[in-house]
Structure formats: structure tokens, C-alpha cells
Design a protein around this motif. Structure first.
Motif, mmCIF file in Angstrom:
data_model
loop_
_atom_site.group_PDB
_atom_site.id
_atom_site.type_symbol
_atom_site.label_atom_id
_atom_site.label_comp_id
_atom_site.label_asym_id
_atom_site.label_seq_id
_atom_site.Cartn_x
_atom_site.Cartn_y
_atom_site.Cartn_z
ATOM 1 N N LEU A 186 14.434 -20.411 3.341
ATOM 2 C CA LEU A 186 15.699 -20.185 4.016
ATOM 3 C C LEU A 186 16.146 -21.512 4.609
ATOM 4 N N PRO A 187 17.362 -21.998 4.380
ATOM 5 C CA PRO A 187 18.425 -21.404 3.591
ATOM 6 C C PRO A 187 18.018 -21.228 2.124
ATOM 7 N N ASN A 188 18.713 -20.296 1.462
ATOM 8 C CA ASN A 188 18.391 -19.992 0.077
ATOM 9 C C ASN A 188 19.314 -20.746 -0.880
ATOM 10 N N LEU A 189 19.202 -20.470 -2.162
ATOM 11 C CA LEU A 189 20.000 -21.167 -3.171
ATOM 12 C C LEU A 189 21.460 -20.734 -3.194
ATOM 13 N N MET A 190 21.790 -19.688 -2.449
ATOM 14 C CA MET A 190 23.177 -19.253 -2.331
ATOM 15 C C MET A 190 23.841 -19.885 -1.106
ATOM 16 N N GLY A 191 23.068 -20.674 -0.346
ATOM 17 C CA GLY A 191 23.606 -21.331 0.834
ATOM 18 C C GLY A 191 23.580 -20.473 2.085
ATOM 19 N N HIS A 192 22.934 -19.317 2.011
ATOM 20 C CA HIS A 192 22.838 -18.455 3.185
ATOM 21 C C HIS A 192 21.828 -19.055 4.160
ATOM 22 N N THR A 193 22.221 -19.180 5.426
ATOM 23 C CA THR A 193 21.373 -19.847 6.408
ATOM 24 C C THR A 193 20.671 -18.896 7.369
ATOM 25 N N LEU A 247 8.181 -23.033 -2.088
ATOM 26 C CA LEU A 247 7.404 -24.160 -2.600
ATOM 27 C C LEU A 247 8.009 -25.441 -2.051
ATOM 28 N N ASP A 248 7.455 -26.563 -2.446
ATOM 29 C CA ASP A 248 7.953 -27.852 -1.958
ATOM 30 C C ASP A 248 9.347 -28.200 -2.465
ATOM 31 N N THR A 249 9.801 -27.540 -3.493
ATOM 32 C CA THR A 249 11.131 -27.769 -4.051
ATOM 33 C C THR A 249 11.701 -26.431 -4.492
ATOM 34 N N PHE A 250 13.007 -26.366 -4.587
ATOM 35 C CA PHE A 250 13.637 -25.147 -5.092
ATOM 36 C C PHE A 250 13.433 -25.058 -6.603
ATOM 37 N N ILE A 251 13.133 -23.881 -7.068
ATOM 38 C CA ILE A 251 13.038 -23.617 -8.505
ATOM 39 C C ILE A 251 14.234 -22.740 -8.866
ATOM 40 N N HIS A 252 15.194 -23.343 -9.541
ATOM 41 C CA HIS A 252 16.394 -22.618 -9.947
ATOM 42 C C HIS A 252 16.106 -21.795 -11.200
ATOM 43 N N PRO A 253 16.886 -20.745 -11.416
ATOM 44 C CA PRO A 253 16.791 -20.091 -12.716
ATOM 45 C C PRO A 253 17.378 -21.021 -13.778
ATOM 46 N N CYS A 254 16.862 -20.943 -14.982
ATOM 47 C CA CYS A 254 17.413 -21.741 -16.075
ATOM 48 C C CYS A 254 18.788 -21.205 -16.455
ATOM 49 N N ARG A 255 19.593 -22.083 -16.997
ATOM 50 C CA ARG A 255 20.928 -21.695 -17.459
ATOM 51 C C ARG A 255 20.847 -20.556 -18.472
ATOM 52 N N SER A 256 19.852 -20.596 -19.349
ATOM 53 C CA SER A 256 19.733 -19.548 -20.371
ATOM 54 C C SER A 256 19.446 -18.178 -19.745
ATOM 55 N N VAL A 289 17.233 -9.229 -14.518
ATOM 56 C CA VAL A 289 18.285 -9.278 -13.498
ATOM 57 C C VAL A 289 17.676 -9.382 -12.102
ATOM 58 N N ARG A 290 16.614 -8.665 -11.851
ATOM 59 C CA ARG A 290 15.980 -8.692 -10.528
ATOM 60 C C ARG A 290 15.380 -10.066 -10.247
ATOM 61 N N MET A 291 14.657 -10.633 -11.204
ATOM 62 C CA MET A 291 14.060 -11.952 -11.016
ATOM 63 C C MET A 291 15.148 -13.011 -10.845
ATOM 64 N N PHE A 292 16.221 -12.915 -11.614
ATOM 65 C CA PHE A 292 17.328 -13.867 -11.505
ATOM 66 C C PHE A 292 17.937 -13.830 -10.101
ATOM 67 N N LEU A 293 18.292 -12.646 -9.638
ATOM 68 C CA LEU A 293 18.920 -12.524 -8.319
ATOM 69 C C LEU A 293 17.970 -12.918 -7.198
ATOM 70 N N CYS A 294 16.712 -12.514 -7.304
ATOM 71 C CA CYS A 294 15.751 -12.867 -6.249
ATOM 72 C C CYS A 294 15.466 -14.356 -6.215
ATOM 73 N N SER A 295 15.512 -15.029 -7.361
ATOM 74 C CA SER A 295 15.298 -16.474 -7.361
ATOM 75 C C SER A 295 16.409 -17.198 -6.602
ATOM 76 N N LEU A 296 17.557 -16.555 -6.471
ATOM 77 C CA LEU A 296 18.686 -17.138 -5.744
ATOM 78 C C LEU A 296 18.716 -16.721 -4.280
ATOM 79 N N PHE A 297 18.534 -15.419 -4.042
ATOM 80 C CA PHE A 297 18.615 -14.888 -2.683
ATOM 81 C C PHE A 297 17.313 -15.058 -1.904
#
Length: 154
Positions: A50-57, A94-103, A81-89
Motif C-alpha cells: 500500500l499504496p497499490n498499483l491503482m494509486g490507492h493510498t 515484495l521489494d518491487t511491484f510485479i505488474h500483470p503482463c500486457r498479455s 480475472v481474480r489474479m489480474f485484479l488482485c495484482s493491481l488492488f
């Protein structure tokens, strides 16, 4: 390098410090995924950044915004869909953000956007798939047929 949802927790520690870092430049902290975010329970980890990949603080904002997506998760419009959304919210802590892949984004969008359209909504600009890294970068990818084939005997 591709990371599959099924082996995310097992393999991410191997990749710490390797590949491109996709940090959003904010000071983050690890917090327990709240019970109100039940769509993100049982995904292989229990703490999020937190903050997450959606910018929520704030956790209140995360809960409010993520609960609007729970109905889409319950439609099973895409296997990830669940893994995609949870990876963002609720990104794994970890030490760095792991974004979902574009695919992964494209696959989820192509399968789930018609469901949103049936309810009068369009795929949001905040989930524009072009903002996510290409599959050759370090990112979270869907399990592919090639992966299943290559790792069949393991």
C-alpha cells in the motif's frame, strides 16, 4: 521473463533484483489483505503493498474500489480475472511491484469487457493494457499452453 499465477509465490523470490523494476515511486508498506477483499484471499499470499498499483493510498479506498469489481470476478469471465485484479488492488508485498503482463490484461479484457458491456460499463482507462509491461519483461502472466507443455513432466 514470464511468471505464472500458479507459481508466483514460489518463483518470485528467485527474481528479486533481476529484470526491470516497475516501482511507482511511492514509499510503500506491507499490510494484511483485509477480510473485506475476499476476492483476494486464497491467491497464494496474505500481505499486500500500500499504496497499490491503482494509486490507492488508504485501505478504505482500496476496499471501496476493489469491491466494485467483485461481481466481475464472480462471472468467471476469464480464468485469471481474480489474479489480474488482485495484482493491481492487492499487489504482493515484495521489494518491487510485479505488474500483470500486457498479455494477461488483454486476455482478461477481451473476455470480460463484453460482460461489463452487458451491464452498461466499458473497460476503464485505468486498466488500459498498454500501461502494463510486455511479456519479455518481469511480470505476472497467464499460464500458457507452452508452459504446460514444457513443464508437463514436473
Amino acid at each position: 521473463m514470464l511468471l505464472t499465477a500458479e507459481i508466483l509465490v514460489f518463483t518470485l523470490s528467485v527474481f528479486l533484483g533481476v529484470g526491470t523494476s516497475f516501482d511507482i515511486g511511492l514509499s510503500t508498506k506491507c499490510v494484511v489483505i483485509p477480510k473485506e477483499m475476499d476476492m483476494c484471499h486464497g491467491i497464494g499470499y496474505s500481505e499486500m503493498r500500500l499504496p497499490n498499483l491503482m494509486g490507492h493510498t488508504s485501505m478504505a479506498e482500496v476496499i471501496l474500489k476493489s469491491t466494485t469489481w467483485q461481481h466481475l470476478v464472480h462471472t468467471d469471465c476469464h480464468p485469471h480475472v481474480r489474479m489480474f485484479l488482485c495484482s493491481l488492488f492487492a499487489p504482493i508485498c515484495l521489494d518491487t511491484f510485479i505488474h500483470p503482463c500486457r498479455s494477461m490484461c488483454v486476455g482478461v479484457r477481451d473476455s470480460c469487457a463484453p460482460v461489463l458491456a452487458c451491464h452498461g460499463h466499458t473497460w476503464p482507462e485505468s486498466l488500459d493494457c498498454n500501461r502494463f509491461p510486455a511479456d519479455e519483461d518481469m511480470c505476472l502472466a497467464s499460464l500458457t499452453k507452452e508452459y504446460k507443455y514444457l513443464h508437463k513432466g514436473r
